[in-house]
Scaffold this active site. Structure first.
Site, PDB file in Angstrom:
ATOM      1  N   HIS A 113     111.353  17.381 -72.008  1.00 32.91           N
ATOM      2  CA  HIS A 113     111.341  17.920 -73.314  1.00 32.91           C
ATOM      3  C   HIS A 113     112.367  18.597 -73.728  1.00 32.91           C
ATOM      4  CE1 HIS A 113     106.938  16.947 -72.665  1.00 32.91           C
ATOM      5  NE2 HIS A 113     107.153  17.326 -71.125  1.00 32.91           N
ATOM      6  N   LEU A 114     112.940  17.927 -74.716  1.00 34.61           N
ATOM      7  CA  LEU A 114     114.204  18.529 -75.390  1.00 34.61           C
ATOM      8  C   LEU A 114     113.968  19.420 -76.407  1.00 34.61           C
ATOM      9  CD1 LEU A 114     116.741  15.330 -75.270  1.00 34.61           C
ATOM     10  CD2 LEU A 114     116.579  17.433 -73.797  1.00 34.61           C
ATOM     11  N   ARG A 115     112.572  19.388 -77.031  1.00 34.63           N
ATOM     12  CA  ARG A 115     112.279  20.346 -77.881  1.00 34.63           C
ATOM     13  C   ARG A 115     112.762  20.211 -79.456  1.00 34.63           C
ATOM     14  NH1 ARG A 115     107.972  20.984 -75.001  1.00 34.63           N
ATOM     15  NH2 ARG A 115     108.261  22.622 -73.451  1.00 34.63           N
ATOM     16  N   HIS A 168     100.401  10.652 -69.594  1.00 38.83           N
ATOM     17  CA  HIS A 168     100.012  12.108 -69.131  1.00 38.83           C
ATOM     18  C   HIS A 168      98.435  11.951 -68.741  1.00 38.83           C
ATOM     19  CE1 HIS A 168      99.867  16.492 -69.717  1.00 38.83           C
ATOM     20  NE2 HIS A 168      98.599  16.357 -69.804  1.00 38.83           N
ATOM     21  N   HIS A 187     103.880  12.955 -63.787  1.00 40.57           N
ATOM     22  CA  HIS A 187     104.017  14.212 -62.888  1.00 40.57           C
ATOM     23  C   HIS A 187     102.572  13.844 -61.931  1.00 40.57           C
ATOM     24  CE1 HIS A 187     101.505  15.027 -66.693  1.00 40.57           C
ATOM     25  NE2 HIS A 187     102.637  15.398 -67.208  1.00 40.57           N
ATOM     26  N   ASN A 245     101.340  22.279 -66.487  1.00 45.22           N
ATOM     27  CA  ASN A 245     100.385  21.398 -66.683  1.00 45.22           C
ATOM     28  C   ASN A 245     100.859  19.846 -66.186  1.00 45.22           C
ATOM     29  OD1 ASN A 245      97.947  20.113 -67.114  1.00 45.22           O
ATOM     30  ND2 ASN A 245      98.266  19.856 -69.216  1.00 45.22           N
ATOM     31  N   ASP A 274     109.696  17.030 -65.714  1.00 43.61           N
ATOM     32  CA  ASP A 274     108.632  17.512 -66.615  1.00 43.61           C
ATOM     33  C   ASP A 274     109.862  18.512 -67.140  1.00 43.61           C
ATOM     34  OD1 ASP A 274     106.939  17.949 -68.318  1.00 43.61           O
ATOM     35  OD2 ASP A 274     105.369  18.309 -66.971  1.00 43.61           O
ATOM     36  N   HIS A 289     110.453  27.018 -72.552  1.00 46.11           N
ATOM     37  CA  HIS A 289     109.743  27.988 -73.260  1.00 46.11           C
ATOM     38  C   HIS A 289     110.767  29.154 -73.262  1.00 46.11           C
ATOM     39  CE1 HIS A 289     106.154  25.304 -73.792  1.00 46.11           C
ATOM     40  NE2 HIS A 289     106.150  25.172 -72.700  1.00 46.11           N
TER      41      HIS A 289
HETATM   42  O1  DOR Z   1     103.660  21.914 -68.489  1.00 45.53           O
HETATM   43  C1  DOR Z   1     103.864  21.051 -69.186  1.00 45.53           C
HETATM   44  N1  DOR Z   1     104.580  21.325 -70.257  1.00 45.53           N
HETATM   45  N2  DOR Z   1     103.016  20.172 -69.171  1.00 45.53           N
HETATM   46  C2  DOR Z   1     103.139  19.145 -70.510  1.00 45.53           C
HETATM   47  O2  DOR Z   1     102.434  18.104 -70.145  1.00 45.53           O
HETATM   48  C3  DOR Z   1     103.743  19.685 -71.519  1.00 45.53           C
HETATM   49  C4  DOR Z   1     104.881  20.317 -71.285  1.00 45.53           C
HETATM   50  C5  DOR Z   1     105.535  21.034 -72.405  1.00 45.53           C
HETATM   51  O3  DOR Z   1     105.880  20.175 -73.472  1.00 45.53           O
HETATM   52  O4  DOR Z   1     105.898  22.092 -72.552  1.00 45.53           O
END
Ligand code: DOR
Length: 420
Positions: A61-63, A177, A229, A275, A302, A306
């Protein structure tokens, strides 16, 4: 770009069946015959180090766009480089989601200046809403390499089937997913620990129900699917069973499911919340077994950055943990030092196999291939979040001592990381 000659290194290239000493020559961004090295060449002493094809991370996830306080394309790829990852698959749960050709083009354009090759996942439904299909052909024209609603399951099963059909025709993977959205939604794995903490749990059955649906679709329509995952024993058992029946399923798990369990959550630290969640010791062992016997094909991270502010609140923090800078070291520690598999097998699962699932020119060092590689050696180091290269610090490996260290990474013939 200066040509590079890495001398006296131990080369591990599972694709070429290479496992022994040699030199590596990189000319104009591709691997070349070391015998032909001449002129202005930068020489790197590889003594005491191993060289492997650059890692391919199928789950990042590069955001970017939209949440660049957590990570952006360039910072995420710096983290990749520091972990030996030279190709990554960027998930579509950005803001906006990767549901339009414009967003695909934005990512591809920005990634040209990045320290890793970025492959873009297009979303299967608009805004990852689960109900309205995206224009897959338009996304493909714009340059996507895979389809997924990752972060969420595709709610409307008919849309999932159509996406799997079109993806197969286009020759790109669908990565799933797996989660039943009605059962899911807790904070940690459902069981003893969720009870102790007094928080709502995420049952293994939520993941397993999702896995079962995707396997059933792959079997019924004879279409490929890649399961993201995997974290539960039952999901691994189902994948094993469907593989035996010839269903076209591939799967990944992540280093945190190999090394950590739900016990970590007793620390009440949201950096351990993701998750799917960290599960039980039996699940952890099942992930290792499934990797060993080939049920699970690949290790992906994954990587889900954050901010510290978001992660400060144990119960309300978003799910996710970062992983690219520690994935090889953690997997090496648990799998190679733990006697589960050889270095060659580990590199296969983190480089060659994910490259082949994605259908990209990576995962090998044959002459003429794009020069993506990393050097590493056995070296103990303790993970210090403040020394990591991405923007966010939410690693569940913090404070752990790992047994291998990435020393240098080359992407497209350019040195993108050096461990100083
Ligand atoms: O823990 C997770 N974070 N699981 C996901 O499926 C999405 C990811 C996120 O984008 O933060």
């Amino acid at each position: 770009m200066t040509d590079l000659l890495i001398k006296n290194v131990h080369i591990i290239d599972p694709f070429n069946n290479t496992d022994g000493p040699g030199d590596i020559f990189i000319k104009n961004g591709v691997f070349a015959d070391p015998e032909t090295a001449e002129g202005n060449v930068e020489i790197i002493n590889g003594t005491g180090m191993k060289a492997a094809p650059g890692l391919v991370d199928l789950h990042v996830h590069l955001r970017d766009p939209g949440q660049t306080d957590k990570e952006d394309i360039l910072s995420g790829c710096r983290a990749a480089a520091a972990g030996g990852v030279t190709s990554l698959l960027a998930m579509p749960n950005t803001v906006p989601a990767v549901d339009s050709p414009e967003t695909v083009r934005y990512i591809i354009e920005k990634a040209k200046a990045a320290d890793a090759h970025v492959y873009v996942v297009g979303s299967i439904t608009k805004g990852l809403g689960g109900h309205e299909a995206t224009d897959i052909d338009a996304l493909y024209e714009a340059g996507i390499s895979a389809l997924s609603d990752d972060g969420k399951p595709v709610l409307d099963t008919t849309i999932m089937v159509e996406a799997m059909k079109r993806a197969a025709q286009l020759g790109i993977p669908v990565t799933a997913h797996c989660e039943d959205p009605y059962l899911a939604g807790g904070k940690v794995n459902e069981g003893e620990i969720s009870e102790k903490l007094g928080v709502k749990g995420m049952p293994a059955a939520a993941e397993d129900a999702g896995t079962a649906r995707e396997l059933a679709l792959a079997a019924a329509y004879d279409l490929p699917v890649h399961i993201c995952h995997v974290s539960t024993r039952t999901s691994a058992d189902m994948i094993r069973d469907f593989k035996k029946r010839g269903v076209k399923v591939t799967a990944e798990t992540a280093p945190h499911y190999l090394m950590l369990t739900e016990e970590e959550l007793l620390k009440k630290d949201a950096d351990y919340r993701m998750n799917p969640p960290l599960r039980t010791e039996a699940d952890r062992r099942a992930m290792i077994e499934a990797l060993k016997d080939g049920t699970i094909d690949a290790i992906a991270t994954d990587h889900a950055p954050h901010t510290p502010q978001e992660k400060a609140d144990f119960e309300n923090a978003p799910n996710g943990s970062i992983g690219m800078e520690t994935s090889f070291a953690a997997a090496y520690t648990i799998l190679v030092k733990g006697g589960v598999m050889s270095e060659t097998e580990l590199i296969r699962k983190m480089s060659c196999t994910p490259a082949s699932i994605l259908g990209i020119p990576a995962g090998t060092m044959y002459i003429g291939a794009p020069a993506d590689l990393f050097l590493y050696r056995e070296e103990e180091w303790t993970v210090d979040p403040d020394k990591l290269h991405g923007k966010s610090k939410n690693t569940p490996f913090k404070g752990l001592t790992l047994a291998a260290k990435v020393k240098l990474t080359v992407c497209g013939g350019r040195i993108v990381y050096k461990d100083e």
